[in-house]
Design a protein around this motif. Structure first.
Motif, PDB file in Angstrom:
ATOM      1  N   ALA A   1       0.860  -1.511  -0.097  1.00 17.74           N
ATOM      2  CA  ALA A   1       0.105  -0.055   0.020  1.00 17.74           C
ATOM      3  C   ALA A   1       0.892   1.277  -0.039  1.00 17.74           C
ATOM      4  CB  ALA A   1      -0.775  -0.098   1.227  1.00 17.74           C
ATOM      5  N   MET A   2       0.100   2.385  -0.094  1.00 15.33           N
ATOM      6  CA  MET A   2       0.855   3.782   0.104  1.00 15.33           C
ATOM      7  C   MET A   2       0.625   4.031   1.656  1.00 15.33           C
ATOM      8  SD  MET A   2       2.507   6.179  -1.536  1.00 15.33           S
ATOM      9  CE  MET A   2       2.118   6.390  -3.058  1.00 15.33           C
ATOM     10  N   TYR A   3       1.714   4.232   2.290  1.00 15.97           N
ATOM     11  CA  TYR A   3       1.668   4.587   3.746  1.00 15.97           C
ATOM     12  C   TYR A   3       1.778   6.070   3.788  1.00 15.97           C
ATOM     13  CZ  TYR A   3       1.731  -0.523   4.813  1.00 15.97           C
ATOM     14  OH  TYR A   3       1.329  -1.757   4.981  1.00 15.97           O
ATOM     15  N   TYR A   4       0.868   6.549   4.925  1.00 21.64           N
ATOM     16  CA  TYR A   4       0.769   8.056   4.889  1.00 21.64           C
ATOM     17  C   TYR A   4       0.930   8.306   6.395  1.00 21.64           C
ATOM     18  CZ  TYR A   4      -1.474   8.317   0.323  1.00 21.64           C
ATOM     19  OH  TYR A   4      -2.039   8.262  -0.801  1.00 21.64           O
ATOM     20  N   CYS A   5       1.902   9.346   6.916  1.00 24.39           N
ATOM     21  CA  CYS A   5       2.037   9.890   8.315  1.00 24.39           C
ATOM     22  C   CYS A   5       0.910  10.991   8.494  1.00 24.39           C
ATOM     23  CB  CYS A   5       3.369  10.346   8.504  1.00 24.39           C
ATOM     24  SG  CYS A   5       3.708  10.989   9.906  1.00 24.39           S
ATOM     25  N   ALA A   6       0.478  10.859   9.529  1.00 23.46           N
ATOM     26  CA  ALA A   6      -0.566  11.904   9.934  1.00 23.46           C
ATOM     27  C   ALA A   6      -0.506  12.501  11.342  1.00 23.46           C
ATOM     28  CB  ALA A   6      -1.890  11.450   9.673  1.00 23.46           C
ATOM     29  N   ALA A   7      -0.933  13.536  11.680  1.00 26.06           N
ATOM     30  CA  ALA A   7      -1.152  14.083  13.030  1.00 26.06           C
ATOM     31  C   ALA A   7      -2.266  15.099  13.166  1.00 26.06           C
ATOM     32  CB  ALA A   7       0.360  15.057  13.085  1.00 26.06           C
ATOM     33  N   TYR A   8      -2.740  15.119  14.413  1.00 26.39           N
ATOM     34  CA  TYR A   8      -3.599  16.109  14.822  1.00 26.39           C
ATOM     35  C   TYR A   8      -3.004  16.377  16.349  1.00 26.39           C
ATOM     36  CZ  TYR A   8      -5.878  12.407  17.345  1.00 26.39           C
ATOM     37  OH  TYR A   8      -6.197  11.069  18.238  1.00 26.39           O
ATOM     38  N   TYR A   9      -3.730  17.504  16.660  1.00 29.31           N
ATOM     39  CA  TYR A   9      -3.676  17.939  18.317  1.00 29.31           C
ATOM     40  C   TYR A   9      -4.512  17.767  18.952  1.00 29.31           C
ATOM     41  CZ  TYR A   9      -2.060  20.995  22.050  1.00 29.31           C
ATOM     42  OH  TYR A   9      -1.765  21.395  23.311  1.00 29.31           O
ATOM     43  N   GLY A  10      -4.790  16.725  19.997  1.00 27.02           N
ATOM     44  CA  GLY A  10      -5.705  16.250  20.621  1.00 27.02           C
ATOM     45  C   GLY A  10      -5.357  15.228  21.463  1.00 27.02           C
ATOM     46  N   LEU A  11      -6.479  14.620  21.963  1.00 23.97           N
ATOM     47  CA  LEU A  11      -6.343  13.235  22.947  1.00 23.97           C
ATOM     48  C   LEU A  11      -6.351  12.159  21.922  1.00 23.97           C
ATOM     49  CD1 LEU A  11      -9.126  13.853  25.475  1.00 23.97           C
ATOM     50  CD2 LEU A  11      -6.443  14.109  25.768  1.00 23.97           C
ATOM     51  N   GLY A  12      -5.667  11.088  22.254  1.00 26.74           N
ATOM     52  CA  GLY A  12      -5.452   9.972  21.526  1.00 26.74           C
ATOM     53  C   GLY A  12      -5.105   8.610  22.082  1.00 26.74           C
ATOM     54  N   PRO A  13      -4.496   7.772  21.468  1.00 28.15           N
ATOM     55  CA  PRO A  13      -4.414   7.812  20.172  1.00 28.15           C
ATOM     56  C   PRO A  13      -5.538   7.234  19.241  1.00 28.15           C
ATOM     57  CG  PRO A  13      -3.258   5.571  21.166  1.00 28.15           C
ATOM     58  CD  PRO A  13      -4.069   6.671  22.387  1.00 28.15           C
ATOM     59  N   SER A  14      -5.780   7.627  18.277  1.00 31.62           N
ATOM     60  CA  SER A  14      -6.758   7.260  17.386  1.00 31.62           C
ATOM     61  C   SER A  14      -6.401   6.611  15.936  1.00 31.62           C
ATOM     62  CB  SER A  14      -7.667   8.573  16.852  1.00 31.62           C
ATOM     63  OG  SER A  14      -8.567   8.241  15.959  1.00 31.62           O
ATOM     64  N   LEU A  15      -7.288   5.493  15.631  1.00 26.78           N
ATOM     65  CA  LEU A  15      -6.853   5.127  14.166  1.00 26.78           C
ATOM     66  C   LEU A  15      -7.894   5.611  13.201  1.00 26.78           C
ATOM     67  CD1 LEU A  15      -6.035   1.369  15.141  1.00 26.78           C
ATOM     68  CD2 LEU A  15      -4.369   3.196  14.570  1.00 26.78           C
ATOM     69  N   SER A  16      -8.736   6.621  13.604  1.00 27.28           N
ATOM     70  CA  SER A  16      -9.834   7.035  12.625  1.00 27.28           C
ATOM     71  C   SER A  16      -9.074   8.148  11.827  1.00 27.28           C
ATOM     72  CB  SER A  16     -10.950   7.652  13.599  1.00 27.28           C
ATOM     73  OG  SER A  16     -11.864   8.301  12.619  1.00 27.28           O
ATOM     74  N   ARG A  17      -9.076   8.198  10.672  1.00 31.83           N
ATOM     75  CA  ARG A  17      -8.660   9.313   9.859  1.00 31.83           C
ATOM     76  C   ARG A  17      -9.293  10.348   9.866  1.00 31.83           C
ATOM     77  NH1 ARG A  17     -10.429   7.495   3.772  1.00 31.83           N
ATOM     78  NH2 ARG A  17     -12.722   7.719   4.051  1.00 31.83           N
TER      79      ARG A  17
END
Length: 123
Positions: free
Chosen positions: A91-107
């Motif tokens: 697959a194509m693998y992507y790195c992602a980030a958000y500021y908040g509580l986690g960890p989350s696997l929801s895009r």
């Protein structure tokens, strides 16, 4: 604004290993939840692994025991160690980030995304 740049993808045979890296531009990347996602042709993007600012991790069932996510806050870098790779990991693998509580696997939680790095596993 957070810029993310992935590296480390490539082609390997089944059973092999790869380590992906994601360099984050922000000095305070340790404050963000960060994750790895993947998208195979014709399929939706799915969460693979995530780590929050406290170091808690989450993994998709399909990769548990084979993949390890980690972060080096001093280098503003996120890693994904992938062992015992299977053709279905292609697959194509992507790195992602958000500021908040986690960890989350929801895009849906993720605001910042890298351009992706291709992983191909042959049988």
């Amino acid at each position: 604004q957070v810029q993310l740049v992935e590296s480390g993808g490539g082609s390997v045979q089944a059973g092999g290993s790869l380590r992906l890296a994601c360099a984050a531009s922000t000095y305070s990347s340790s404050m963000y939840c960060m994750g790895w996602f993947r998208q195979a042709p014709g399929k939706e993007r799915e969460g693979v692994a995530a780590v929050d600012s406290d170091g808690r991790t989450a993994y998709a069932d399909s990769v548990k025991g084979r993949f390890t996510i980690s972060r080096d806050s001093g280098k503003n870098t996120l890693y994904l160690q992938m062992n015992n790779l299977k053709p279905e990991d292609t697959a194509m693998y992507y790195c992602a980030a958000y500021y908040g509580l986690g960890p989350s696997l929801s895009r849906d939680h993720y605001r910042y995304w890298g351009q992706g790095t291709q992983v191909t596993v042959s049988s």
